[in-house]
Design an enzyme around this catalytic site. Structure first.
Site, PDB file in Angstrom:
ATOM      1  N   ARG A 165      12.588 -11.072 -12.231  1.00  0.00           N
ATOM      2  CA  ARG A 165      12.744  -9.879 -11.105  1.00  0.00           C
ATOM      3  C   ARG A 165      13.486  -8.998 -11.601  1.00  0.00           C
ATOM      4  O   ARG A 165      14.219  -8.811 -10.360  1.00  0.00           O
ATOM      5  CB  ARG A 165      11.808 -10.505 -10.502  1.00  0.00           C
ATOM      6  CG  ARG A 165      10.685 -11.735  -9.783  1.00  0.00           C
ATOM      7  CD  ARG A 165      10.054 -10.573 -10.035  1.00  0.00           C
ATOM      8  NE  ARG A 165       8.006 -11.517  -9.585  1.00  0.00           N
ATOM      9  CZ  ARG A 165       7.987 -11.710 -10.476  1.00  0.00           C
ATOM     10  NH1 ARG A 165       8.283 -12.030 -11.704  1.00  0.00           N
ATOM     11  NH2 ARG A 165       6.878 -12.627 -10.084  1.00  0.00           N
ATOM     12  N   SER A 239       4.670 -11.367  -3.505  1.00  0.00           N
ATOM     13  CA  SER A 239       5.634 -12.538  -3.420  1.00  0.00           C
ATOM     14  C   SER A 239       6.667 -11.672  -2.973  1.00  0.00           C
ATOM     15  O   SER A 239       7.056 -10.701  -3.120  1.00  0.00           O
ATOM     16  CB  SER A 239       6.200 -13.737  -4.735  1.00  0.00           C
ATOM     17  OG  SER A 239       5.678 -14.146  -5.320  1.00  0.00           O
ATOM     18  N   GLU A 335      12.290  -9.426  -3.226  1.00  0.00           N
ATOM     19  CA  GLU A 335      12.112  -8.984  -3.546  1.00  0.00           C
ATOM     20  C   GLU A 335      10.886  -7.461  -3.823  1.00  0.00           C
ATOM     21  O   GLU A 335      11.682  -6.326  -4.561  1.00  0.00           O
ATOM     22  CB  GLU A 335      10.550  -9.720  -4.481  1.00  0.00           C
ATOM     23  CG  GLU A 335       9.740  -9.328  -5.401  1.00  0.00           C
ATOM     24  CD  GLU A 335       9.072 -10.154  -6.168  1.00  0.00           C
ATOM     25  OE1 GLU A 335       8.561 -10.985  -6.641  1.00  0.00           O
ATOM     26  OE2 GLU A 335       8.402  -9.383  -6.587  1.00  0.00           O
TER      27      GLU A 335
HETATM   28  P1  FAD Z   1       6.515   0.876  -6.658  1.00  0.00           P
HETATM   29  O1  FAD Z   1       6.702  -0.544  -5.161  1.00  0.00           O
HETATM   30  O2  FAD Z   1       6.182   2.201  -6.068  1.00  0.00           O
HETATM   31  O3  FAD Z   1       7.584   0.667  -6.116  1.00  0.00           O
HETATM   32  C1  FAD Z   1       8.735  -0.103  -6.958  1.00  0.00           C
HETATM   33  C2  FAD Z   1       9.899   0.066  -7.425  1.00  0.00           C
HETATM   34  O4  FAD Z   1       9.882   1.059  -8.801  1.00  0.00           O
HETATM   35  C3  FAD Z   1      10.960   1.274  -6.849  1.00  0.00           C
HETATM   36  O5  FAD Z   1      12.428   0.892  -6.216  1.00  0.00           O
HETATM   37  C4  FAD Z   1      10.881   2.776  -6.717  1.00  0.00           C
HETATM   38  O6  FAD Z   1      11.718   3.357  -6.763  1.00  0.00           O
HETATM   39  C5  FAD Z   1      10.467   2.181  -8.562  1.00  0.00           C
HETATM   40  N1  FAD Z   1       9.273   3.074  -9.623  1.00  0.00           N
HETATM   41  C6  FAD Z   1       8.567   2.772  -9.392  1.00  0.00           C
HETATM   42  N2  FAD Z   1       7.851   3.776 -10.306  1.00  0.00           N
HETATM   43  C7  FAD Z   1       9.127   4.434 -10.803  1.00  0.00           C
HETATM   44  C8  FAD Z   1       9.104   5.298 -11.684  1.00  0.00           C
HETATM   45  N3  FAD Z   1       8.160   6.210 -12.790  1.00  0.00           N
HETATM   46  N4  FAD Z   1      10.619   5.280 -12.590  1.00  0.00           N
HETATM   47  C9  FAD Z   1      11.621   4.773 -11.664  1.00  0.00           C
HETATM   48  N5  FAD Z   1      11.745   4.095 -11.005  1.00  0.00           N
HETATM   49  C10 FAD Z   1      10.334   3.462 -10.176  1.00  0.00           C
HETATM   50  N6  FAD Z   1       4.826  -8.505  -8.674  1.00  0.00           N
HETATM   51  C11 FAD Z   1       4.725  -9.669 -10.281  1.00  0.00           C
HETATM   52  O7  FAD Z   1       6.005  -9.289 -11.093  1.00  0.00           O
HETATM   53  N7  FAD Z   1       4.520 -10.399 -10.509  1.00  0.00           N
HETATM   54  C12 FAD Z   1       2.971 -10.293  -9.978  1.00  0.00           C
HETATM   55  O8  FAD Z   1       2.327 -11.376 -10.461  1.00  0.00           O
HETATM   56  C13 FAD Z   1       2.624  -9.412  -8.410  1.00  0.00           C
HETATM   57  N8  FAD Z   1       1.834  -9.965  -7.743  1.00  0.00           N
HETATM   58  C14 FAD Z   1       1.025  -8.850  -7.170  1.00  0.00           C
HETATM   59  C15 FAD Z   1       0.205  -8.872  -5.933  1.00  0.00           C
HETATM   60  C16 FAD Z   1       0.292  -8.178  -4.891  1.00  0.00           C
HETATM   61  C17 FAD Z   1      -1.343  -8.728  -4.269  1.00  0.00           C
HETATM   62  C18 FAD Z   1       0.991  -7.379  -4.805  1.00  0.00           C
HETATM   63  C19 FAD Z   1       0.594  -6.267  -4.046  1.00  0.00           C
HETATM   64  C20 FAD Z   1       2.425  -6.891  -5.231  1.00  0.00           C
HETATM   65  C21 FAD Z   1       2.257  -8.250  -6.298  1.00  0.00           C
HETATM   66  N9  FAD Z   1       3.608  -7.322  -7.330  1.00  0.00           N
HETATM   67  C22 FAD Z   1       3.948  -8.698  -9.141  1.00  0.00           C
HETATM   68  C23 FAD Z   1       4.562  -6.847  -7.462  1.00  0.00           C
HETATM   69  C24 FAD Z   1       4.298  -5.367  -7.645  1.00  0.00           C
HETATM   70  O9  FAD Z   1       3.392  -5.435  -8.358  1.00  0.00           O
HETATM   71  C25 FAD Z   1       5.505  -5.214  -8.932  1.00  0.00           C
HETATM   72  O10 FAD Z   1       6.574  -4.853  -9.039  1.00  0.00           O
HETATM   73  C26 FAD Z   1       4.743  -3.700  -9.568  1.00  0.00           C
HETATM   74  O11 FAD Z   1       4.607  -3.265 -11.111  1.00  0.00           O
HETATM   75  C27 FAD Z   1       4.984  -2.484  -8.604  1.00  0.00           C
HETATM   76  O12 FAD Z   1       4.958  -1.146  -9.318  1.00  0.00           O
HETATM   77  P2  FAD Z   1       4.597  -0.206  -8.380  1.00  0.00           P
HETATM   78  O13 FAD Z   1       4.146   1.149  -9.351  1.00  0.00           O
HETATM   79  O14 FAD Z   1       3.965  -0.413  -7.264  1.00  0.00           O
HETATM   80  O15 FAD Z   1       6.365   0.236  -8.168  1.00  0.00           O
HETATM   81  N1  EPU Z   2       3.692 -23.644  -3.281  1.00  0.00           N
HETATM   82  C1  EPU Z   2       3.469 -24.686  -2.099  1.00  0.00           C
HETATM   83  N2  EPU Z   2       2.795 -24.172  -1.138  1.00  0.00           N
HETATM   84  C2  EPU Z   2       2.839 -22.688  -1.022  1.00  0.00           C
HETATM   85  C3  EPU Z   2       2.919 -21.309  -2.200  1.00  0.00           C
HETATM   86  C4  EPU Z   2       3.249 -22.447  -3.533  1.00  0.00           C
HETATM   87  O1  EPU Z   2       3.504 -25.619  -1.658  1.00  0.00           O
HETATM   88  O2  EPU Z   2       2.290 -21.979   0.522  1.00  0.00           O
HETATM   89  C5  EPU Z   2       4.926 -24.193  -4.533  1.00  0.00           C
HETATM   90  C6  EPU Z   2       2.822 -25.139  -4.586  1.00  0.00           C
HETATM   91  O3  EPU Z   2       4.154 -26.072  -5.845  1.00  0.00           O
HETATM   92  C7  EPU Z   2       2.683 -24.334  -6.176  1.00  0.00           C
HETATM   93  C8  EPU Z   2       3.994 -23.680  -6.734  1.00  0.00           C
HETATM   94  O4  EPU Z   2       4.690 -23.498  -5.358  1.00  0.00           O
HETATM   95  O5  EPU Z   2       2.151 -24.957  -7.449  1.00  0.00           O
HETATM   96  C9  EPU Z   2       4.433 -22.093  -6.962  1.00  0.00           C
HETATM   97  O6  EPU Z   2       3.439 -21.399  -6.648  1.00  0.00           O
HETATM   98  P1  EPU Z   2       2.076 -20.226  -7.551  1.00  0.00           P
HETATM   99  O7  EPU Z   2       2.210 -20.891  -8.526  1.00  0.00           O
HETATM  100  O8  EPU Z   2       1.628 -18.985  -6.606  1.00  0.00           O
HETATM  101  O9  EPU Z   2       3.844 -19.186  -8.136  1.00  0.00           O
HETATM  102  P2  EPU Z   2       4.930 -18.700  -7.145  1.00  0.00           P
HETATM  103  O10 EPU Z   2       6.326 -19.999  -7.559  1.00  0.00           O
HETATM  104  O11 EPU Z   2       4.638 -19.736  -5.914  1.00  0.00           O
HETATM  105  C10 EPU Z   2       4.828 -16.733  -8.489  1.00  0.00           C
HETATM  106  C11 EPU Z   2       5.676 -15.615  -8.409  1.00  0.00           C
HETATM  107  C12 EPU Z   2       4.595 -14.387  -8.505  1.00  0.00           C
HETATM  108  C13 EPU Z   2       3.445 -14.982 -10.137  1.00  0.00           C
HETATM  109  C14 EPU Z   2       2.980 -16.513  -9.911  1.00  0.00           C
HETATM  110  C15 EPU Z   2       2.049 -16.812 -10.800  1.00  0.00           C
HETATM  111  C16 EPU Z   2       7.819 -14.553  -8.085  1.00  0.00           C
HETATM  112  C17 EPU Z   2       9.121 -14.569  -6.756  1.00  0.00           C
HETATM  113  N3  EPU Z   2       6.150 -15.146  -7.962  1.00  0.00           N
HETATM  114  O12 EPU Z   2       4.956 -16.704  -7.482  1.00  0.00           O
HETATM  115  O13 EPU Z   2       4.901 -12.875  -8.352  1.00  0.00           O
HETATM  116  O14 EPU Z   2       1.715 -14.065  -9.229  1.00  0.00           O
HETATM  117  O15 EPU Z   2       4.017 -17.437  -9.645  1.00  0.00           O
HETATM  118  O16 EPU Z   2       3.344 -16.981 -12.270  1.00  0.00           O
HETATM  119  O17 EPU Z   2       8.132 -15.569  -8.650  1.00  0.00           O
HETATM  120  C18 EPU Z   2       5.722 -10.952  -7.423  1.00  0.00           C
HETATM  121  O18 EPU Z   2       6.278 -11.147  -7.936  1.00  0.00           O
HETATM  122  O19 EPU Z   2       5.156 -10.966  -5.996  1.00  0.00           O
HETATM  123  C19 EPU Z   2       4.309 -12.472  -7.142  1.00  0.00           C
HETATM  124  C20 EPU Z   2       2.821 -12.842  -6.585  1.00  0.00           C
END
Ligand code: FAD
Ligand code: EPU
Length: 339
Positions: A165, A239, A335
């Protein structure tokens, strides 16, 4: 190119919080982008680059500067042979639509990253990751524009300094570059990654023994929709905190006290803890403070339960950080970017 004044950001952030920006511009073409560089506002005001707004919390309800939304579009196949395809994708393309495009072509690399919200340009900023894959594994290079000089700079994956991240663009490069396009190197054929236990289990439950790319994507989507709230229904930023990486010795001490603690070995001396487990153990799962809450199915996700302000959601995150520090001696790092 139109610069709008006192523009509402409510529909442009997935928390759905109300905030306004003094100035706002939506850049849809390269020509508008060049025009922007001639505008004095770009060089005299605080700037924020916005993609899909899925990793940003507007804590204050007014941004005293210029927000530049990057909406450049286009997917180009720049090179293709029997084993690989190189794609150049404009920063404003939707991430999940790109994943679907690659699935239709049967090119592997992005399937585990299905359904992550946001833009292609936002994805490298924190090196998005899910279900055993990080975007750094498929990025060949990216094209960015240095705001101070207007110069185009090409960053190799190595120069992006990707980490968990994390990237150069969250550190020395923070707010200095606008990402314009990203080049991906994808494999042809079924090169799959099933290293994430929960993904393997999901495929088993679906009775799929030898999954293809679309089946992996389907399993990821099933997992995600079960655990993560849909931002269109409940505002959230995924997250809210990173999973903390701690030294093995610290983990051993915690493990004695909490034998059921969840952690994964990531190197000889380091363990990545599941922050969701820590937050759940501290009693926060499903709890609300006013209009901000902790998601009942995933404690790592903070939600807008309806009409919450950015300050309320931020306040909830402060309480959680304090409790986790008091209980486990670990300081959670956000994050989501706080503005
Ligand atoms: P923004 O939120 O618009 O911006 C984020 C940052 O990037 C800011 O600092 C902004 O200034 C910068 N930025 C954006 N676009 C540009 C550009 N073109 N040039 C320079 N800087 C830029 N993230 C994960 O890693 N794994 C996940 O599984 C995951 N699951 C998610 C689930 C949900 C329901 C939600 C709401 C979010 C999740 N995220 C996850 C977080 C998010 O989706 C990602 O970080 C995504 O890549 C952010 O992209 P964005 O375009 O929305 O960026
Ligand atoms: N867990 C709990 N309670 C909870 C949630 C999780 O006990 O309420 C424990 C469980 O043991 C579970 C483990 O945590 O098995 C891992 O949970 P999960 O697989 O949901 O993944 P996570 O570590 O909580 C990370 C990323 C997610 C990504 C998933 C799948 C980060 C900060 N988050 O979540 O990314 O989708 O793994 O790879 O690394 C994001 O970055 O926004 C994001 C959603």
């Amino acid at each position: 190119m139109k610069i709008l004044k006192d523009f509402s950001l409510q529909s442009l952030n997935t928390f759905g919080v109300e905030a306004k920006t003094k100035y706002f511009v939506n850049i849809q073409t390269r020509e508008e982008f060049s025009e922007l560089f001639l505008n004095e506002k770009l060089h005299s005001l605080p700037l924020l680059i916005l993609g899909g707004g899925s990793n940003i919390l507007f804590r204050k309800n007014y941004f005293e500067g210029l927000i530049i939304k990057v909406s450049l579009k286009g997917i180009e196949i720049v090179n293709e042979d029997q084993t690989r395809a190189i794609l150049e994708v404009a920063a404003g393309e939707n991430w999940n639509e790109l994943v679907d495009y690659t699935l239709e072509k049967s090119w592997s690399g992005l399937e585990n990253l299905s359904l992550i919200p946001g833009s292609v340009g936002g994805a490298p900023i924190q090196n998005i990751g899910a279900y055993g894959v990080e975007i750094k594994e498929v990025i060949e290079e990216l094209e960015a524009c240095e705001i101070a000089t207007g110069k185009r700079i090409y960053f190799s994956a190595e120069n992006c300094q990707f980490g968990y991240r994390d990237s150069f663009f969250k550190n020395e490069g923070k707010d200095r570059f606008i990402i314009l396009s990203v080049r991906f190197s994808l494999s042809k054929g079924n090169r799959i990654n099933l290293s994430y236990g929960a993904l393997r289990q999901e495929l088993q439950q679906m009775n799929i023994l030898q999954p293809d790319l679309k089946e992996i994507s389907r399993a990821v989507i099933r997992l995600r929709t079960r655990k993560l709230p849909d931002p269109k229904i409940k505002g959230n930023g995924g997250s809210f905190f990173k999973n903390p990486v701690i030294k093995k010795e610290v983990y051993e001490v915690l493990k004695k006290k909490y034998p059921e603690i969840v952690g994964y070995t990531i190197s000889k001396n380091h363990i990545k803890l599941a922050a969701g487990w820590l937050i759940e153990k501290a009693g926060w799962k499903g709890r609300k403070i006013g209009r901000a809450g902790v998601h009942p199915s995933q404690a790592l996700v903070l939600i807008n339960s309806g009409g919450a302000t950015g300050e309320e959601i931020y306040g909830l995150s402060e309480y959680i950080i304090k409790d986790i520090r008091d209980l486990f001696g670990i300081t959670l790092e956000r994050e989501v970017r706080i503005i």
